[in-house]
Scaffold this active site. Structure first.
Site, mmCIF file in Angstrom:
data_model
loop_
_atom_site.group_PDB
_atom_site.id
_atom_site.type_symbol
_atom_site.label_atom_id
_atom_site.label_comp_id
_atom_site.label_asym_id
_atom_site.label_seq_id
_atom_site.Cartn_x
_atom_site.Cartn_y
_atom_site.Cartn_z
ATOM 1 N N TYR A 45 -9.263 5.508 7.415
ATOM 2 C CA TYR A 45 -9.514 5.960 8.890
ATOM 3 C C TYR A 45 -10.521 7.203 8.712
ATOM 4 O O TYR A 45 -10.272 8.351 8.343
ATOM 5 C CB TYR A 45 -8.105 6.447 9.624
ATOM 6 C CG TYR A 45 -7.010 5.499 9.680
ATOM 7 C CD1 TYR A 45 -6.401 5.292 8.601
ATOM 8 C CD2 TYR A 45 -6.790 4.821 10.805
ATOM 9 C CE1 TYR A 45 -5.556 4.186 8.627
ATOM 10 C CE2 TYR A 45 -5.842 4.004 10.903
ATOM 11 C CZ TYR A 45 -4.977 3.475 9.810
ATOM 12 O OH TYR A 45 -4.114 2.517 10.129
ATOM 13 N N PRO A 83 -4.427 0.722 18.919
ATOM 14 C CA PRO A 83 -4.114 0.228 17.581
ATOM 15 C C PRO A 83 -4.195 1.158 16.413
ATOM 16 O O PRO A 83 -3.574 0.713 15.432
ATOM 17 C CB PRO A 83 -5.517 -0.943 17.142
ATOM 18 C CG PRO A 83 -6.278 -0.620 18.255
ATOM 19 C CD PRO A 83 -5.643 -0.131 19.626
ATOM 20 N N TYR A 143 3.964 6.856 10.135
ATOM 21 C CA TYR A 143 3.060 5.592 9.729
ATOM 22 C C TYR A 143 3.765 4.551 8.885
ATOM 23 O O TYR A 143 3.964 3.405 9.226
ATOM 24 C CB TYR A 143 1.853 5.967 8.812
ATOM 25 C CG TYR A 143 0.711 5.080 8.518
ATOM 26 C CD1 TYR A 143 -0.301 5.100 9.315
ATOM 27 C CD2 TYR A 143 1.008 4.195 7.566
ATOM 28 C CE1 TYR A 143 -1.156 4.175 9.396
ATOM 29 C CE2 TYR A 143 -0.022 3.200 7.347
ATOM 30 C CZ TYR A 143 -1.127 3.416 7.988
ATOM 31 O OH TYR A 143 -2.109 2.164 7.915
ATOM 32 N N HIS A 175 0.954 -1.156 0.009
ATOM 33 C CA HIS A 175 0.075 -0.156 0.058
ATOM 34 C C HIS A 175 0.860 1.385 0.121
ATOM 35 O O HIS A 175 1.753 1.271 0.811
ATOM 36 C CB HIS A 175 -0.915 0.041 1.330
ATOM 37 C CG HIS A 175 -2.213 -0.911 1.215
ATOM 38 N ND1 HIS A 175 -3.354 -0.754 1.740
ATOM 39 C CD2 HIS A 175 -2.436 -1.961 0.270
ATOM 40 C CE1 HIS A 175 -4.169 -1.354 1.392
ATOM 41 N NE2 HIS A 175 -3.345 -2.262 0.332
ATOM 42 N N LYS A 221 0.889 0.009 15.208
ATOM 43 C CA LYS A 221 2.349 0.079 15.598
ATOM 44 C C LYS A 221 2.622 -1.028 16.514
ATOM 45 O O LYS A 221 3.805 -1.595 16.774
ATOM 46 C CB LYS A 221 2.562 1.269 16.133
ATOM 47 C CG LYS A 221 2.688 2.692 15.355
ATOM 48 C CD LYS A 221 3.778 2.546 14.543
ATOM 49 C CE LYS A 221 3.807 3.263 13.293
ATOM 50 N NZ LYS A 221 3.764 2.644 12.111
HETATM 51 P P1 FAD Z 1 1.733 -11.564 21.387
HETATM 52 O O1 FAD Z 1 1.657 -11.571 20.225
HETATM 53 O O2 FAD Z 1 0.571 -11.273 22.689
HETATM 54 O O3 FAD Z 1 2.404 -13.056 21.967
HETATM 55 C C1 FAD Z 1 2.827 -13.375 23.160
HETATM 56 C C2 FAD Z 1 2.656 -14.797 23.201
HETATM 57 O O4 FAD Z 1 3.010 -15.177 24.898
HETATM 58 C C3 FAD Z 1 1.201 -15.596 23.124
HETATM 59 O O5 FAD Z 1 1.508 -16.633 22.249
HETATM 60 C C4 FAD Z 1 0.801 -16.244 24.502
HETATM 61 O O6 FAD Z 1 0.150 -17.221 24.538
HETATM 62 C C5 FAD Z 1 2.202 -16.237 25.115
HETATM 63 N N1 FAD Z 1 2.183 -16.316 26.795
HETATM 64 C C6 FAD Z 1 1.614 -15.377 27.459
HETATM 65 N N2 FAD Z 1 1.784 -15.650 28.695
HETATM 66 C C7 FAD Z 1 2.779 -16.828 28.870
HETATM 67 C C8 FAD Z 1 3.200 -17.356 29.987
HETATM 68 N N3 FAD Z 1 2.717 -16.960 31.184
HETATM 69 N N4 FAD Z 1 3.870 -18.519 29.547
HETATM 70 C C9 FAD Z 1 4.094 -18.913 28.282
HETATM 71 N N5 FAD Z 1 3.645 -18.110 27.165
HETATM 72 C C10 FAD Z 1 2.809 -17.197 27.496
HETATM 73 N N6 FAD Z 1 -1.678 -4.093 16.596
HETATM 74 C C11 FAD Z 1 -1.747 -3.704 15.380
HETATM 75 O O7 FAD Z 1 -0.769 -2.991 14.918
HETATM 76 N N7 FAD Z 1 -3.091 -3.612 14.952
HETATM 77 C C12 FAD Z 1 -4.185 -4.345 15.147
HETATM 78 O O8 FAD Z 1 -5.162 -4.150 14.817
HETATM 79 C C13 FAD Z 1 -3.966 -5.051 16.576
HETATM 80 N N8 FAD Z 1 -5.000 -5.566 17.104
HETATM 81 C C14 FAD Z 1 -4.857 -6.250 18.330
HETATM 82 C C15 FAD Z 1 -6.191 -6.869 18.965
HETATM 83 C C16 FAD Z 1 -5.967 -7.227 20.146
HETATM 84 C C17 FAD Z 1 -7.029 -8.135 20.806
HETATM 85 C C18 FAD Z 1 -4.731 -7.394 20.857
HETATM 86 C C19 FAD Z 1 -4.719 -8.199 22.106
HETATM 87 C C20 FAD Z 1 -3.686 -6.837 20.143
HETATM 88 C C21 FAD Z 1 -3.713 -6.194 18.944
HETATM 89 N N9 FAD Z 1 -2.474 -5.455 18.191
HETATM 90 C C22 FAD Z 1 -2.590 -5.027 17.039
HETATM 91 C C23 FAD Z 1 -1.419 -5.526 18.862
HETATM 92 C C24 FAD Z 1 -0.499 -6.618 18.115
HETATM 93 O O9 FAD Z 1 -1.024 -7.817 17.900
HETATM 94 C C25 FAD Z 1 0.539 -7.088 19.204
HETATM 95 O O10 FAD Z 1 1.588 -5.738 19.408
HETATM 96 C C26 FAD Z 1 1.590 -8.063 18.776
HETATM 97 O O11 FAD Z 1 0.626 -9.126 18.913
HETATM 98 C C27 FAD Z 1 2.720 -8.271 19.672
HETATM 99 O O12 FAD Z 1 3.502 -9.551 19.601
HETATM 100 P P2 FAD Z 1 4.191 -10.161 20.821
HETATM 101 O O13 FAD Z 1 5.008 -11.264 20.076
HETATM 102 O O14 FAD Z 1 4.897 -9.034 21.606
HETATM 103 O O15 FAD Z 1 3.045 -10.762 21.604
HETATM 104 C C1 DHB Z 2 -5.464 -2.555 11.064
HETATM 105 C C2 DHB Z 2 -5.366 -2.380 12.482
HETATM 106 C C3 DHB Z 2 -4.793 -0.878 12.832
HETATM 107 O O1 DHB Z 2 -4.758 -0.704 13.961
HETATM 108 C C4 DHB Z 2 -4.550 -0.025 11.788
HETATM 109 O O2 DHB Z 2 -4.301 1.069 11.953
HETATM 110 C C5 DHB Z 2 -4.743 -0.501 10.530
HETATM 111 C C6 DHB Z 2 -4.987 -1.981 10.126
HETATM 112 C C7 DHB Z 2 -5.869 -4.068 10.758
HETATM 113 O O3 DHB Z 2 -6.091 -4.643 11.620
HETATM 114 O O4 DHB Z 2 -5.883 -4.308 9.564
#
Ligand code: FAD
Ligand code: DHB
Length: 388
Positions: A199, A291, A383, A72, A295
């Site tokens: 947005y 979100p 962005y 994009h 980021k």
């Molecule tokens: P996570 O993806 O949370 O991975 C952590 C892992 O650790 C998981 O698999 C979990 O099972 C494991 N874990 C947890 N506790 C333990 C434990 N005690 N022992 C062993 N394992 C454990 N970001 C965006 O940019 N856009 C979005 O639209 C967006 N939507 C989101 C929606 C939701 C509901 C959530 C919760 C987050 C969203 N985010 C979004 C944020 C993005 O998904 C996260 O920043 C990203 O997943 C971070 O990755 P991570 O690997 O740090 O953590």
């Molecule tokens: C999505 C989520 C976001 O927070 C964003 O800024 C753009 C895209 C997504 O889930 O597709």
């Protein structure tokens, strides 16, 4: 068991770190409290900065992203029925990649399986110990307690994980902001309403038109914190989404049954510092962004970049300078992304407590963006992702 790096968490942060360590010949084990299928059922982020996409390539798992991901070059802001395009490519020379977190996670898991990397799923009561001296991690599985001795522990276990909890009271500081609303998200197998993301700031609240592929759309609307997902039928969601979009967009929208529907609260949070001896907080374990601006996942990737540099230098050059610098280097970039996510949330959402003054300020900021190349460039630069 003994390994060089014990990684807690098999989300994007843990998997990316594991892949980079494997490529550098550094032994590692990943532990997660749930299984592969559960992790892949979580619908989360959708937009990758070019730096994140490049890391997936360095990890050796970027092939499918290049085939199926959508490049994009811009996105739109809609306000009071008008649309302003932010020309990311024209303003910064960079684009973003639309490729779901689920797909990125699956690619990294498959890559790890091909290389016979060790992952322990369904590891219960994972606990890090003795990270000031001789670190080790214990966990329970199949009725037995196991112990992994290691040099380092990477806490990649998300916001509710054990890693940050285990350093509570050791000089850990928390910085937090809670927003008075959440996002109701719907995933549906319908073509996206536009080829780019939209947005929308509307008097009824924020809306976002995003996508996962040419046939799968991801849409969000701002909802009160008290709302429950069961209150929202698919029809009610589509009706409300349409009301918040410019008329031509609403009329072009194709709707269909939801394949996932969930509500996520919005929060800004940073833990400082991110290193405690040989334990590191990485990704959501150390920080959360609202979100807006996508980021969260990208910050997890930049943390991994800094940590991997430190670990690589430690094993290859017997120096711990980069490891010592991890927290400071990661936090400098994290705070800029926190600022951007907060500012984009403030610009595009309706805050229940805001009065007319705040509303006018919000309108003038959008007006400024539509009239100033400098303002648009600042937004675009953040962005697409600030440099590592
Ligand atoms: P996570 O993806 O949370 O991975 C952590 C892992 O650790 C998981 O698999 C979990 O099972 C494991 N874990 C947890 N506790 C333990 C434990 N005690 N022992 C062993 N394992 C454990 N970001 C965006 O940019 N856009 C979005 O639209 C967006 N939507 C989101 C929606 C939701 C509901 C959530 C919760 C987050 C969203 N985010 C979004 C944020 C993005 O998904 C996260 O920043 C990203 O997943 C971070 O990755 P991570 O690997 O740090 O953590
Ligand atoms: C999505 C989520 C976001 O927070 C964003 O800024 C753009 C895209 C997504 O889930 O597709």
């Amino acid at each position: 068991m003994r390994t060089q790096v014990a990684i807690i968490g098999s989300g994007p942060a843990g998997l990316l770190l594991g892949a980079l360590l494997d490529n550098a010949g550094i032994d590692n084990v990943i532990l997660d409290r749930v299984d592969r299928q559960y992790i892949l059922s979580r619908i989360r982020a959708g937009v990758l900065e070019s730096g994140t996409a490049a890391m997936l390539d360095h990890a050796g798992a970027g092939a499918r992203m290049h085939q199926e991901g959508l490049v994009h070059d811009g996105f739109s802001l809609s306000f009071a029925g008008r649309r302003h395009r932010i020309d990311l490519k024209g303003l910064t020379g960079k684009s973003v990649m639309v490729y779901g977190q689920t797909e990125l996670t699956r690619d990294l898991m498959d890559h790890r399986e091909r290389l016979d990397g060790k992952t322990i799923y369904n590891a219960k009561h994972v606990t890090p110990y003795d990270f000031d001296d001789k670190p080790y991690v214990t966990y329970e599985k199949d009725g037995a307690t196991h112990r992994i001795a290691c040099d380092f522990i990477a806490g990649c276990d998300g916001y509710h994980g054990v890693s940050r909890a285990s350093v509570e009271g050791r000089g850990l500081e928390h910085f937090e902001k809670i927003y008075p609303f959440g996002w109701l998200g719907v995933l549906a197998d319908v073509p996206p309403v536009d080829h780019e993301l939209i947005y929308a700031n509307h008097t009824r609240g924020f809306a976002l038109c995003s996508q996962r592929s040419l046939t799968r759309s991801r849409y969000y609307i701002q909802v009160p914190l008290e709302d429950k997902v069961e209150q929202w039928s698919d029809q009610a969601f589509w009706d409300e989404l349409r009301r918040r979009l410019p008329r031509d967009v609403a009329e072009a929208m194709i709707t269909g049954p939801s394949i996932e529907k969930s509500i996520a609260p919005l929060r800004s949070y940073v833990a400082e510092p991110l290193r405690f001896g040989s334990l590191f907080l990485v990704g959501d374990a150390g920080h959360i962004v609202p979100p807006t601006g996508a980021k969260g996942l990208n910050l997890a990737a930049s943390d991994v970049h800094y940590l991997f540099e430190g670990l690589r230098e430690f094993y290859a050059e017997k120096s711990n300078a980069c490891i010592k610098a991890y927290s400071g280097r990661a936090l400098a970039r994290i705070w800029k992304a926190e600022r951007f996510s907060w500012s984009m949330t403030s610009l595009t959402h309706r805050f229940p407590a805001n009065g007319e003054f705040d509303q006018k300020v919000q309108e003038s900021e959008l007006d400024y963006l539509s009239s100033s190349n400098a303002a648009r460039t600042a937004m675009a630069e953040n962005y697409v992702g600030l440099p590592y």
